[in-house]
Scaffold this active site. Sequence first.
Site, PDB file in Angstrom:
ATOM      1  N   THR A  98       1.421   2.720   0.348  1.00 44.72           N
ATOM      2  CA  THR A  98       1.986   1.927  -0.738  1.00 44.72           C
ATOM      3  C   THR A  98       0.997   0.795  -1.017  1.00 44.72           C
ATOM      4  O   THR A  98       0.771  -0.076  -0.177  1.00 44.72           O
ATOM      5  CB  THR A  98       3.353   1.353  -0.362  1.00 44.72           C
ATOM      6  OG1 THR A  98       4.272   2.439  -0.174  1.00 44.72           O
ATOM      7  CG2 THR A  98       3.888   0.445  -1.460  1.00 44.72           C
ATOM      8  N   LYS A 173       6.657   3.774  -7.291  1.00 41.00           N
ATOM      9  CA  LYS A 173       7.109   3.226  -6.008  1.00 41.00           C
ATOM     10  C   LYS A 173       7.553   1.773  -6.175  1.00 41.00           C
ATOM     11  O   LYS A 173       8.518   1.328  -5.544  1.00 41.00           O
ATOM     12  CB  LYS A 173       5.991   3.328  -4.968  1.00 41.00           C
ATOM     13  CG  LYS A 173       6.334   2.748  -3.593  1.00 41.00           C
ATOM     14  CD  LYS A 173       7.490   3.480  -2.918  1.00 41.00           C
ATOM     15  CE  LYS A 173       7.863   2.850  -1.573  1.00 41.00           C
ATOM     16  NZ  LYS A 173       6.874   3.125  -0.519  1.00 41.00           N
ATOM     17  N   LYS A 241       5.489  -6.959   1.892  1.00 43.23           N
ATOM     18  CA  LYS A 241       4.203  -6.490   1.350  1.00 43.23           C
ATOM     19  C   LYS A 241       4.426  -5.755   0.041  1.00 43.23           C
ATOM     20  O   LYS A 241       3.742  -5.998  -0.958  1.00 43.23           O
ATOM     21  CB  LYS A 241       3.515  -5.568   2.358  1.00 43.23           C
ATOM     22  CG  LYS A 241       2.124  -5.104   1.926  1.00 43.23           C
ATOM     23  CD  LYS A 241       1.736  -3.769   2.526  1.00 43.23           C
ATOM     24  CE  LYS A 241       2.301  -2.617   1.715  1.00 43.23           C
ATOM     25  NZ  LYS A 241       1.765  -1.296   2.108  1.00 43.23           N
TER      26      LYS A 241
END
Length: 291
Positions: A98, A173, A241
């Site tokens: 990611t 995502k 994050k």
Amino acid sequence: MTITATFIGLGVMGYPMAGHLARAGLQVRVWNRTTAKAEQWASEYRGTACKTIAEAVEGADFVITCVGADKDLVEVFEGEDGIIANAPRGAILIDHTTASAGVAERLYASAREAGMGFIDAPVSGGQQGAENGQLTIMCGGSDEAYSKAAPVMEHYARALNLMGPAGAGQKTKMVNQIAIAGLVQGLSEALHFAEQTELDVRKVVEVISKGAAQSWQMENRSGTMIDGKFDHGFAVDWMRKDLGICLDEARKVNATLPVTALVDQFYADVQAMGGKRWDTSSLIQRLRKFR
């Protein structure tokens, strides 16, 4: 003909994902920054632990990565000992990290210049999904590269789709994480309210989970939230994050994400409480602390 797949990055996600490839009969090579982890994997599955990335990617049909963040990707892909300098022309590079859409676009361009295909393919489903081979995978890249990569990813996927050109997987995502952040905070507030009003919280969940309030988070996390157990699932550090990536991208495209920004700060509070490695559903602990 045996397919050769290299897997780089054997964390809580990559380790079982590489294992699914080995079980499926692919010739798997692995590399991890900590050599002992690669050797442990090779002792558990049929495959080869390599000491360098260059060794791992030599002659590979597919090179699959699942590492930490943008800077790790640039190092692994573009370093002198990295993937692009050492993998063969025609190899398909699949990245499950990611990361930002920008780095996906950069690596796609670098791979294309070297005669390789690149798919950005972040995943959703957490450690349990990786272990069970039930991940949802959101992909960006060319139709040609995706058609070659999809049969490999299917070994650990429940669902996968090509969402658009390079970077589209990462942007999808981000949508996923934005939705989850709001859902978990809403569920936390709902359960906290039920506790404070002295309702039988499990009965409440049993009833409302059959109606419009139902969600994956309610079905899979409400029980552990009620019990105050968070030593599982997707860590708060990782979510912060990811939300940072979402907020950075939002500024670039002039999208307004007030709830996401607020929940990101709530996760900072959870980190300060010692919950860096707690599951993301631990947002409820913050409410319990500050009640």
